[in-house]
Design an enzyme around this catalytic site. Structure first.
Site, PDB file in Angstrom:
ATOM      1  CD  GLU A   6      -3.023  -1.040   2.241  1.00  0.00           C
ATOM      2  OE1 GLU A   6      -2.926  -0.145   3.101  1.00  0.00           O
ATOM      3  OE2 GLU A   6      -3.970  -1.843   2.196  1.00  0.00           O
ATOM      4  CD  GLU A  36      -3.341  -6.059   3.898  1.00  0.00           C
ATOM      5  OE1 GLU A  36      -4.198  -5.351   4.479  1.00  0.00           O
ATOM      6  OE2 GLU A  36      -2.130  -5.791   3.877  1.00  0.00           O
TER       7      GLU A  36
HETATM    8  C1  BGP Z   1      -4.283  -2.324   5.451  1.00  0.00           C
HETATM    9  C2  BGP Z   1      -2.876  -2.573   5.922  1.00  0.00           C
HETATM   10  C3  BGP Z   1      -2.767  -3.503   7.079  1.00  0.00           C
HETATM   11  C4  BGP Z   1      -3.932  -3.565   8.034  1.00  0.00           C
HETATM   12  C5  BGP Z   1      -5.290  -3.367   7.373  1.00  0.00           C
HETATM   13  C6  BGP Z   1      -6.450  -3.110   8.294  1.00  0.00           C
HETATM   14  O1  BGP Z   1      -4.387  -1.046   4.960  1.00  0.00           O
HETATM   15  O2  BGP Z   1      -2.057  -3.065   4.916  1.00  0.00           O
HETATM   16  O3  BGP Z   1      -1.535  -3.233   7.683  1.00  0.00           O
HETATM   17  O4  BGP Z   1      -3.700  -2.894   9.180  1.00  0.00           O
HETATM   18  O5  BGP Z   1      -5.263  -2.328   6.428  1.00  0.00           O
HETATM   19  O6  BGP Z   1      -6.551  -1.769   8.659  1.00  0.00           O
HETATM   20  P1  BGP Z   1      -6.516  -1.269  10.149  1.00  0.00           P
HETATM   21  O7  BGP Z   1      -5.471  -2.056  10.835  1.00  0.00           O
HETATM   22  O8  BGP Z   1      -6.165   0.172  10.090  1.00  0.00           O
HETATM   23  O9  BGP Z   1      -7.871  -1.488  10.704  1.00  0.00           O
END
Ligand code: BGP
Length: 472
Positions: A170, A372
């Protein structure tokens, strides 16, 4: 729209696994000679910024529980896991390999290999070493070079062990969170700086990809290895009957957040319309002669697509914000949106399909996977049954619906090869720490990070071992 009948079977060779990252799981923040990254620095500076005062230090205790966690992945039938190497663990301040850090990852990769789980390795997950930020971060060419040097060291060290490499996770998020929205350290509100950071990361990606090609040609990296980039390619939508200005907002958001990276990794260039927009807004990216040749090294072998929610935008009501930054779009609140209230993110499974169709039509040669996807819920303990197990039917529903759209996309010609869930075991979520839980497996902070299956874990095992997307 009538209800579409979606397929419930995924291809036999489709891979199913887990996504995680070094900074969110490893902990051991000072072990093996690891240096502070920006998360450690922020935790040290102001721990009250982190939910329940839980800073970066402990991750989800993965380092101590490595073998147990790998057994969990195995037991759930997962065939692959993506994690990241922490730059601040692998390299010292002089850009030399830190042998204790290297040994840490050799042991980790060997443990996964022993369990028959393929490890995908990402090199950067928002975790700039603090000393490199002090040297100017992504805006400084020396730091960009230092990243290429780090990538080379990683390829040299682990090139025979790892098949799937990624330069960044990202890359659009640091420009947004650190330098535009000012929600992450160092809390800047500077659109121009964010674009220079974006540009610096792009150069770093291209240099690292070049290093990968050289290492592969030299035989340091395995012949069957691939290099890729992972981004959250948020498909932008607007109102039902958009004005020209609304469509213009879509073009720019899509251009900066998505097409920028897609063009970099397929053509080795940036979208001209966006370069022109930035130029018109007097934004200096810090380009130098010769950069075009570097950027040409950007094309990858395949792509990771992180998908949580769509973007909905409309024409902005003002041209600049209170900090003097140009405003190209504003959020559009869709009245029909179904929300995950814990995270404030819209749940829109069809977005995964729409992106898949964009890929099929505009970048037809590129293979990709869902790198993801997941749902983070606050207060899951309230859903415990009498035996103490979290009854997370909403998680089954979320993943099921997204997977069905993936299956449909494949049926319609998308080159989607697999799916990694974020995060199979609850982990540390940046400033939100352990507020929203993503796991099929609970991490009990009141009991020394012990692991417990939630109801959904059994569902995941059935899906992973049969490739059938069960309703419940
Ligand atoms: C994505 C990232 C992750 C993870 C996920 C969930 O953007 O790659 O690292 O954290 O989001 O988001 P959050 O943890 O902010 O709820």
């Amino acid at each position: 729209m009538g209800k579409i009948e979606l397929p419930t079977q995924l291809p036999k060779d489709f891979f199913l696994g887990a996504a995680m990252s070094g900074p969110q799981t490893e902990g051991a923040w000072q072990a093996t000679g690891k240096l502070p990254n920006l998360w450690d620095r922020w935790s040290n500076l102001n721990i009250t910024d982190f939910y329940n005062l839980v800073g970066s230090y402990g991750g989800n205790d993965f380092t101590r529980r490595r073998d147990e966690d790998i057994q969990i992945f195995k037991d759930l039938g997962l065939d692959s896991v993506r994690t990241s190497i922490q730059w601040s663990r692998l390299m010292d301040k002089d850009g030399k390999l830190n042998q204790a850090g290297a040994d840490y990852y050799h042991e980790l990769f060997a443990a996964f290999a022993k369990a028959g789980i393929d490890v995908f390795v990402n090199l950067y997950h928002f975790d700039m070493p603090a000393y490199l930020y002090d040297r100017g971060g992504w805006e400084n060419r020396e730091v960009v070079e230092a990243y290429a040097n780090y990538a080379r060291a990683a390829f040299d060290e682990f090139g025979q062990e790892i098949k799937n490499w990624f330069t960044f996770n990202e890359p659009i998020v640091e420009p947004q969170q650190r330098f535009t929205n000012a929600v992450w350290y160092p809390f800047h509100h500077d659109f121009a700086e964010a674009r220079r950071v974006q540009y610096g990361i792009s150069l770093a990606h291209a240099l690292a990809t070049h290093e990968f090609r050289l290492a592969q040609a030299a035989g340091t990296v395995r012949a069957d290895a691939k290099i890729g980039l992972i981004n959250c390619f948020t498909p932008p939508y607007t109102k039902e009957n958009p004005s020209e200005e609304d469509l213009e907002a879509v073009r720019i958001v899509d251009g900066v957040d998505n097409r920028w990276w897609l063009d970099l990794v397929t053509k080795g260039e940036f979208p001209q319309d966006i370069l022109d927009d930035l130029d018109r807004s007097d934004i200096d990216l810090g380009q130098r002669p010769g950069d075009e040749q570097v950027i040409k090294q950007g094309p990858v072998d395949w792509l990771g697509f992180n998908y949580y929610h769509p973007a909905r935008v409309q024409a902005p009501s003002k041209k600049t914000d209170q900090y003097g930054n140009p405003v190209f779009a504003e959020e559009y609140v869709w009245p029909d949106a179904v929300m995950n209230k814990s995270r404030g993110w819209e749940i829109y499974p069809k977005g995964i399909y729409d992106f898949a169709m964009t890929m099929r039509d505009n970048y037809p040669d590129l293979e990709w996977f869902v790198s993801e996807n997941g749902i983070g819920i606050q207060g899951e303990n309230a859903n415990k049954d009498e035996k103490g197990q979290i009854q997370d039917d909403y998680r089954i529903e979320f993943v099921r619906d997204h997977l069905k759209w993936v299956a449909k996309a494949i049926e319609d010609g998308a080159k989607c090869r697999g799916y990694h869930y974020w995060a199979v075991i609850d982990n540390w979520s940046w400033a939100n720490a352990f507020k929203n839980r993503y796991g099929f497996v609970e991490v009990d902070l009141d009991d020394n990070y012990s692991r417990h299956y939630k109801k959904s874990a059994d569902w995941l095992r059935r899906v992973a071992t049969t490739h059938t997307i069960f309703d419940a």
